[in-house]
Design a protein around this motif. Sequence first.
Motif, mmCIF file in Angstrom:
data_model
loop_
_atom_site.group_PDB
_atom_site.id
_atom_site.type_symbol
_atom_site.label_atom_id
_atom_site.label_comp_id
_atom_site.label_asym_id
_atom_site.label_seq_id
_atom_site.Cartn_x
_atom_site.Cartn_y
_atom_site.Cartn_z
ATOM 1 N N THR A 19 0.712 -1.144 0.082
ATOM 2 C CA THR A 19 0.053 -0.017 -0.005
ATOM 3 C C THR A 19 0.812 1.361 -0.027
ATOM 4 O OG1 THR A 19 -0.270 -0.704 2.208
ATOM 5 C CG2 THR A 19 -2.335 -0.437 0.981
ATOM 6 N N ALA A 20 1.829 1.271 0.844
ATOM 7 C CA ALA A 20 2.811 2.270 0.869
ATOM 8 C C ALA A 20 3.216 2.474 -0.537
ATOM 9 C CB ALA A 20 4.068 1.922 1.824
ATOM 10 N N ALA A 21 3.917 1.531 -1.235
ATOM 11 C CA ALA A 21 4.502 1.615 -2.584
ATOM 12 C C ALA A 21 3.429 2.202 -3.555
ATOM 13 C CB ALA A 21 4.901 0.294 -2.992
ATOM 14 N N LEU A 22 2.236 1.852 -3.495
ATOM 15 C CA LEU A 22 1.132 2.245 -4.302
ATOM 16 C C LEU A 22 1.016 3.658 -4.056
ATOM 17 C CD1 LEU A 22 -1.902 -0.062 -4.349
ATOM 18 C CD2 LEU A 22 -0.928 1.319 -6.237
ATOM 19 N N ALA A 23 0.899 4.220 -2.693
ATOM 20 C CA ALA A 23 0.684 5.591 -2.362
ATOM 21 C C ALA A 23 1.746 6.182 -2.977
ATOM 22 C CB ALA A 23 0.652 5.583 -0.821
ATOM 23 N N LEU A 24 2.865 5.819 -2.765
ATOM 24 C CA LEU A 24 4.168 6.600 -3.167
ATOM 25 C C LEU A 24 4.202 6.810 -4.830
ATOM 26 C CD1 LEU A 24 7.326 5.239 -1.293
ATOM 27 C CD2 LEU A 24 6.535 7.642 -1.683
ATOM 28 N N THR A 25 3.858 5.670 -5.464
ATOM 29 C CA THR A 25 3.786 5.816 -6.930
ATOM 30 C C THR A 25 2.685 6.827 -7.241
ATOM 31 O OG1 THR A 25 3.617 3.443 -6.755
ATOM 32 C CG2 THR A 25 3.987 4.090 -9.002
ATOM 33 N N ALA A 26 1.719 6.831 -6.383
ATOM 34 C CA ALA A 26 0.565 7.974 -6.799
ATOM 35 C C ALA A 26 1.236 9.264 -6.670
ATOM 36 C CB ALA A 26 -0.541 7.604 -6.117
ATOM 37 N N SER A 27 1.943 9.598 -5.574
ATOM 38 C CA SER A 27 2.478 10.895 -5.401
ATOM 39 C C SER A 27 3.840 11.172 -6.015
ATOM 40 C CB SER A 27 2.525 11.091 -3.720
ATOM 41 O OG SER A 27 3.462 9.974 -3.354
ATOM 42 N N MET A 28 4.308 10.233 -6.771
ATOM 43 C CA MET A 28 5.763 10.426 -7.343
ATOM 44 C C MET A 28 5.600 11.453 -8.324
ATOM 45 S SD MET A 28 8.286 9.301 -6.018
ATOM 46 C CE MET A 28 9.629 9.776 -7.260
ATOM 47 N N GLY A 29 4.347 11.576 -9.021
ATOM 48 C CA GLY A 29 4.480 12.925 -9.913
ATOM 49 C C GLY A 29 4.488 13.935 -9.349
ATOM 50 N N LEU A 30 4.253 14.394 -8.158
ATOM 51 C CA LEU A 30 4.472 15.614 -7.248
ATOM 52 C C LEU A 30 5.905 15.955 -7.162
ATOM 53 C CD1 LEU A 30 1.483 15.984 -4.668
ATOM 54 C CD2 LEU A 30 2.623 17.758 -6.266
ATOM 55 N N ALA A 31 6.530 14.816 -6.586
ATOM 56 C CA ALA A 31 8.180 15.177 -6.229
ATOM 57 C C ALA A 31 8.925 14.217 -6.634
ATOM 58 C CB ALA A 31 8.105 14.903 -4.504
ATOM 59 N N ASP A 32 9.330 14.675 -8.085
ATOM 60 C CA ASP A 32 10.577 13.876 -8.563
ATOM 61 C C ASP A 32 11.775 14.685 -8.375
ATOM 62 O OD1 ASP A 32 9.641 15.634 -10.318
ATOM 63 O OD2 ASP A 32 9.348 14.311 -12.153
ATOM 64 N N THR A 33 11.998 15.225 -7.328
ATOM 65 C CA THR A 33 13.098 15.751 -6.997
ATOM 66 C C THR A 33 13.810 14.822 -5.984
ATOM 67 O OG1 THR A 33 12.567 18.100 -7.418
ATOM 68 C CG2 THR A 33 14.431 17.734 -5.910
ATOM 69 N N VAL A 34 15.050 14.177 -6.030
ATOM 70 C CA VAL A 34 15.625 13.343 -5.168
ATOM 71 C C VAL A 34 16.792 13.972 -4.495
ATOM 72 C CG1 VAL A 34 16.705 11.379 -4.866
ATOM 73 C CG2 VAL A 34 14.708 11.339 -6.482
ATOM 74 N N ARG A 35 16.367 14.036 -3.181
ATOM 75 C CA ARG A 35 17.730 14.817 -2.479
ATOM 76 C C ARG A 35 18.826 13.579 -2.355
ATOM 77 N NH1 ARG A 35 16.948 19.674 -0.168
ATOM 78 N NH2 ARG A 35 17.531 18.778 1.778
ATOM 79 N N LEU A 36 19.883 14.029 -2.569
ATOM 80 C CA LEU A 36 21.135 12.746 -2.383
ATOM 81 C C LEU A 36 21.999 13.302 -1.147
ATOM 82 C CD1 LEU A 36 22.031 12.373 -5.888
ATOM 83 C CD2 LEU A 36 20.659 11.165 -4.774
ATOM 84 N N GLY A 37 22.027 12.609 -0.118
ATOM 85 C CA GLY A 37 22.958 13.013 0.904
ATOM 86 C C GLY A 37 24.186 12.443 0.948
ATOM 87 N N THR A 38 25.098 13.136 1.173
ATOM 88 C CA THR A 38 26.640 12.525 1.083
ATOM 89 C C THR A 38 27.520 13.404 2.243
ATOM 90 O OG1 THR A 38 28.434 12.235 -0.341
ATOM 91 C CG2 THR A 38 27.448 14.240 -0.493
ATOM 92 N N GLU A 39 28.645 12.814 2.582
ATOM 93 C CA GLU A 39 29.474 13.523 3.675
ATOM 94 C C GLU A 39 30.184 14.535 3.232
ATOM 95 O OE1 GLU A 39 32.451 10.725 4.830
ATOM 96 O OE2 GLU A 39 32.532 11.845 6.810
ATOM 97 N N GLY A 40 30.771 14.251 2.156
ATOM 98 C CA GLY A 40 31.606 15.458 1.548
ATOM 99 C C GLY A 40 32.928 15.597 2.231
ATOM 100 N N ALA A 41 33.395 14.488 2.765
ATOM 101 C CA ALA A 41 34.681 14.432 3.244
ATOM 102 C C ALA A 41 35.461 13.148 3.251
ATOM 103 C CB ALA A 41 34.593 14.582 4.814
ATOM 104 N N TYR A 42 35.133 12.494 2.018
ATOM 105 C CA TYR A 42 35.859 11.212 2.015
ATOM 106 C C TYR A 42 36.440 10.937 0.231
ATOM 107 C CZ TYR A 42 36.467 6.361 3.181
ATOM 108 O OH TYR A 42 37.078 5.258 3.612
ATOM 109 N N PRO A 43 37.320 12.020 0.046
ATOM 110 C CA PRO A 43 37.930 11.837 -1.233
ATOM 111 C C PRO A 43 38.644 10.279 -1.535
ATOM 112 C CG PRO A 43 39.386 12.995 -0.102
ATOM 113 C CD PRO A 43 38.207 12.819 0.837
ATOM 114 N N PRO A 44 38.424 9.752 -2.836
ATOM 115 C CA PRO A 44 37.975 10.382 -3.889
ATOM 116 C C PRO A 44 36.502 10.228 -4.018
ATOM 117 C CG PRO A 44 39.055 8.187 -4.377
ATOM 118 C CD PRO A 44 39.004 8.173 -2.994
ATOM 119 N N TYR A 45 35.796 9.354 -3.115
ATOM 120 C CA TYR A 45 34.209 9.242 -3.504
ATOM 121 C C TYR A 45 33.537 10.289 -3.290
ATOM 122 C CZ TYR A 45 35.682 4.384 -2.493
ATOM 123 O OH TYR A 45 36.301 3.163 -2.543
ATOM 124 N N ASN A 46 33.504 11.307 -2.201
ATOM 125 C CA ASN A 46 33.033 12.647 -2.329
ATOM 126 C C ASN A 46 33.925 13.446 -1.326
ATOM 127 O OD1 ASN A 46 31.950 12.417 0.903
ATOM 128 N ND2 ASN A 46 31.201 10.514 -0.264
#
Lengths: 236, 321
Positions: A8-35
């Motif tokens: 049900t959660a997946a369904l509800a999410l799919t239904a609302s995906m149209g609204l928010a297709d911005t994905v926020r990517l979280g990273t640490e920013g202190a681990y070269p060369p990865y980030n």
Amino acid sequence: MKSLILSTAALALTASMGLADTVRLGTEGAYPPYNFLNDNGEVDGFERELGDELCKRAELTCEWVTNDWDSIIPNLLSGNYDAIIAGMSITPERKEVVQFTQGYTRPSPSAYAALSADVDLGSAVIAAQASTIQSSHVAGTGATLVEFPTPDETIAAVNSGEVDAVMADKDFLLPIVGETELQFVGDDVFLGEGIGMAFRQSDTDVIAKFDAAIASMKEDGTLNTMLDKWEIEGKF
Amino acid sequence: MKGGGCPPLPLTRQPCFLSPVPIPTRSTIFSFCSDPATLEGIQWYSCYLTTGKHLAFYMSFGTVLLLLAVTAPTALLFGFGGAMAARARFTPLSWLGKIYISVVRGVPDIAFFLFFVIALDQGIEYLRHKVKCPDWDAPIRQGNDFLVCSIAKMPLGDAPQWLHEAYGFSLAVLTFAIVFGAFAANVLFGAMQAVPHAQIETAAAYGLSHRQTFWRILVPQMWTYALPGLSNLWMVLIKATPLLFLLGVEDIVFWARELGGSKTAKFTDYPHPDWRMWYFLGLLVFYLVFTRVSELVLDRITTRLAHGQATVDGEAQRKAA
């Protein structure tokens, strides 16, 4: 029952995906060369490039957010961002809390580095970043583990003599060993199941998109080119 | 968007994806900064200290000052409200004020910060969820996840980054205000009690109402008693601003740690060893200068408030005049 709730959660999410297709990517920013943060203060590195390409392939708009390593999983779960892409190895313990995509690196070798070659790794005092696969590995050996919140501080601790050696991803240590007096000690250790992106377990729809994007990058070889460029070991 | 060059990603200033150079753009202030590896001495430092990262560091001083500028009056307001409630004649209200003062003062700052910001954030989202998505039947807590419908998110998932930062900053201000408000409430409560009782009796004798006595007699006179306590609080508040870092706001401590950490030539144009000590020394100087300036200003305010008061200071001023 649980799968019913999830679907049900997946369904509800799919239904609302149209609204928010911005994905926020979280990273640490202190681990070269990865980030890491480059001279302009922007997120840069292998995972920045990878993340941007994945978002392009999944046709999503992505935004980069930095977060402390220590609280990176709790803040994902409470919804401050939608994905972790921060050099996080896939481990059974983490799988209980978050859901990973397939790995975008091979299980990465971890290594010890120290100022002198005659460190007895079985009984030495060893630094590692807190809540990493390396720290749990060191805790499992006979060595004394000292944890630090950032990778930088583990290196500083070896240089100041506070600890005998540091254990970290080999890719992180390579440029440091190349440019400073530190040297590798002992054999490489393979930990974890490779590095993957982590999502909330309920976000099945987005995970599928990123998983497909990673698979397509493995197929056409772009992932290998990228791994090469950032000098990360292991190819697909 | 596919195959059509580069998508306009937020935060991206790199001209094109898969470009062969790891760090493609350099925004520099001085023209000679284009190749830092060849520079030495003052030129190197003038380039190093004006990188985008350093500018962000300097901006974060503004963040701290802004936090203080907003938090101090808000905390004072909370304190005033708390003190008024604590000495209210209506017993439940007075209990409420006293509970606020003792509970918040009794909890360690860090524990309160960590707990309250998460609780407040989830509380707001929960309320918005209840209002905006009444048809939602999946549970909000699924295992470890806290899940509300996407239009109840605070701020919305597709909101620009600055809005997320402003929201985080406001949560921080509110939390600071509640914590320091409790201490301020206790200080103000004590100050109100310290105003000579004869003043209140005289006011009553002149036929002033309870409200009039409070606003015209008690409040103007209490500041001179409250100021030593409040100035203490202000100093502690200044020194507590690094707690911002704990709340995920990129403050001066975050940038000092990030900039000071040793950097290898592969990932920056300005490689250097571990310089954290110097950056933290800089922060130390900043805080010392700032608290010293505060002391000078507070001394002047103290002198001014003592004017005409029935205190030793006020009496001395009267005699000197």
